[in-house]
Scaffold this active site. Structure first.
Site, PDB file in Angstrom:
ATOM      1  N   ASP A 279      10.515  22.162 -12.583  1.00 46.74           N
ATOM      2  CA  ASP A 279       9.932  22.779 -11.381  1.00 46.74           C
ATOM      3  C   ASP A 279       9.929  21.783 -10.214  1.00 46.74           C
ATOM      4  O   ASP A 279       9.493  22.103  -9.112  1.00 46.74           O
ATOM      5  CB  ASP A 279       8.544  23.372 -11.649  1.00 46.74           C
ATOM      6  N   SER A 280      10.489  20.579 -10.460  1.00 46.84           N
ATOM      7  CA  SER A 280      10.742  19.640  -9.357  1.00 46.84           C
ATOM      8  C   SER A 280      11.669  20.288  -8.335  1.00 46.84           C
ATOM      9  O   SER A 280      11.786  19.818  -7.212  1.00 46.84           O
ATOM     10  CB  SER A 280      11.363  18.347  -9.889  1.00 46.84           C
TER      11      SER A 280
ATOM     12  N   ASP B 295      10.896  24.602 -17.313  1.00 45.57           N
ATOM     13  CA  ASP B 295       9.482  24.365 -16.997  1.00 45.57           C
ATOM     14  C   ASP B 295       8.757  25.682 -16.773  1.00 45.57           C
ATOM     15  O   ASP B 295       9.253  26.554 -16.041  1.00 45.57           O
ATOM     16  CB  ASP B 295       9.377  23.561 -15.683  1.00 45.57           C
TER      17      ASP B 295
ATOM     18  N   LYS C 153       8.724  24.047 -21.236  1.00 45.82           N
ATOM     19  CA  LYS C 153       7.908  22.828 -21.124  1.00 45.82           C
ATOM     20  C   LYS C 153       6.630  23.158 -20.355  1.00 45.82           C
ATOM     21  O   LYS C 153       6.672  23.856 -19.342  1.00 45.82           O
ATOM     22  CB  LYS C 153       8.687  21.709 -20.416  1.00 45.82           C
TER      23      LYS C 153
ATOM     24  N   GLU D 150       5.265  10.824 -18.284  1.00 45.56           N
ATOM     25  CA  GLU D 150       5.556  10.525 -16.877  1.00 45.56           C
ATOM     26  C   GLU D 150       4.618   9.458 -16.318  1.00 45.56           C
ATOM     27  O   GLU D 150       3.386   9.585 -16.389  1.00 45.56           O
ATOM     28  CB  GLU D 150       5.467  11.817 -16.033  1.00 45.56           C
TER      29      GLU D 150
HETATM   30  O1  KIV Z   1      10.055  19.033 -12.968  1.00 43.12           O
HETATM   31  C1  KIV Z   1      10.764  18.151 -13.461  1.00 43.12           C
HETATM   32  O2  KIV Z   1      11.912  17.934 -13.072  1.00 43.12           O
HETATM   33  C2  KIV Z   1      10.200  17.380 -14.563  1.00 43.12           C
HETATM   34  C3  KIV Z   1      10.885  16.118 -14.963  1.00 43.12           C
HETATM   35  C4  KIV Z   1      11.145  15.197 -13.888  1.00 43.12           C
HETATM   36  C5  KIV Z   1      10.257  15.501 -16.141  1.00 43.12           C
HETATM   37  O3  KIV Z   1       9.218  17.771 -15.112  1.00 43.12           O
END
Ligand code: KIV
Length: 258
Positions: free
Chosen positions: A42-43, A81, A110, A177
């Protein structure tokens, strides 16, 4: 158990696990050539949409990008995510995870957190939904400036307890993290399942980065981000050449015309 998950578990104490993000098919095709895990993180909220928090990422955002990623992923384990506020109860977690799996054909989801969301995690696993954990800095609920975790004895103890709780509930791996080196090392050594670090030292069983960061597409100034290549200059070069040739009428020549 999913055969790709079994392969990931077998890597513990043998070989490092490579995990990278992808938000679309073309990126996923390249990531999939090297990664063991392709993560639709979700980044994407901050990287693609300039959101100041991943809280703003919707389930629709995640599903749409994941459907594109699915087209490029052939061999790696695809993890998606679950966005903020889509797993606040057992029922919502199950309903939304099922929707993600059905509509994106990913392998696992996740979720961010330990003890606070353990009931939802247990419920998903009981209902045959593979789950990856995420501890340490939790971007969905972090307040203020991002800080490293696992500095104090209390924080370290809580992180180890959370990691064991996640493992005992059946998650197949945990992202760590921004966790201090000794704490990340301790957690990794305490677990039978792999840890995937991001800003959490070389002692984790694997590493994850946001692909846009490591190829220099995203101008991130975070300590743990290493820019392995500067992609922007190549994109710039192609666009510049196109513009020049259009303006000078060199393109499209006969070769490129019907
Ligand atoms: O949202 C994301 O990309 C992540 C990773 C950087 C671990 O959770």
């Amino acid at each position: 158990m999913n055969i790709k998950i079994k392969k990931i578990l077998k890597k513990k104490n043998k070989s490092k696990i490579v995990c990278l993000t992808a938000y679309s098919k073309n990126f996923a095709e390249e990531v999939d050539k090297y990664a063991d895990i392709t993560l639709v993180g979700d980044s994407l909220g901050s990287v693609l949409y300039n959101y100041n928090s991943t809280k703003k990422v919707s389930l629709t955002n995640m599903i749409d990008h994941s459907r594109s990623v699915r087209l490029g992923v052939k061999k790696s384990l695809m993890v998606v995510d679950m966005p903020y506020d889509t797993y606040s109860s057992n029922n919502s977690a199950f309903k939304n995870a099922k929707k993600i799996l059905k509509e994106t054909k990913c392998d696992a989801v996740k979720l961010e957190g330990g003890k606070k969301i353990i009931n939802q995690i247990k419920y998903l696993i009981k209902n045959k939904i593979p789950v990856m954990g995420h501890l340490g800095l939790l971007p969905q609920t972090a307040k203020g400036k991002f800080k490293s975790k696992g500095k104090s004895f209390k924080e370290t103890k809580e992180l180890i307890n959370d990691a064991l709780l996640l493992q005992n509930s059946g998650v197949f791996a945990i992202v760590l993290e921004c966790i201090k080196t000794p704490t990340a090392k301790k957690i990794t050594q305490s677990l039978k399942i792999p840890t995937i670090g991001i800003g959490s030292s070389v002692h984790c069983d694997g590493q994850v980065l946001v692909t846009d960061d490591l190829i220099g597409l995203n101008n991130t100034k975070i300590r743990f981000v290493k820019k392995f290549v500067s992609t922007k200059k190549y994109i710039n070069l192609g666009i510049k050449k196109f513009s020049t040739e259009v303006r000078s009428k060199k393109y499209p020549s006969k070769k490129y015309s019907y």
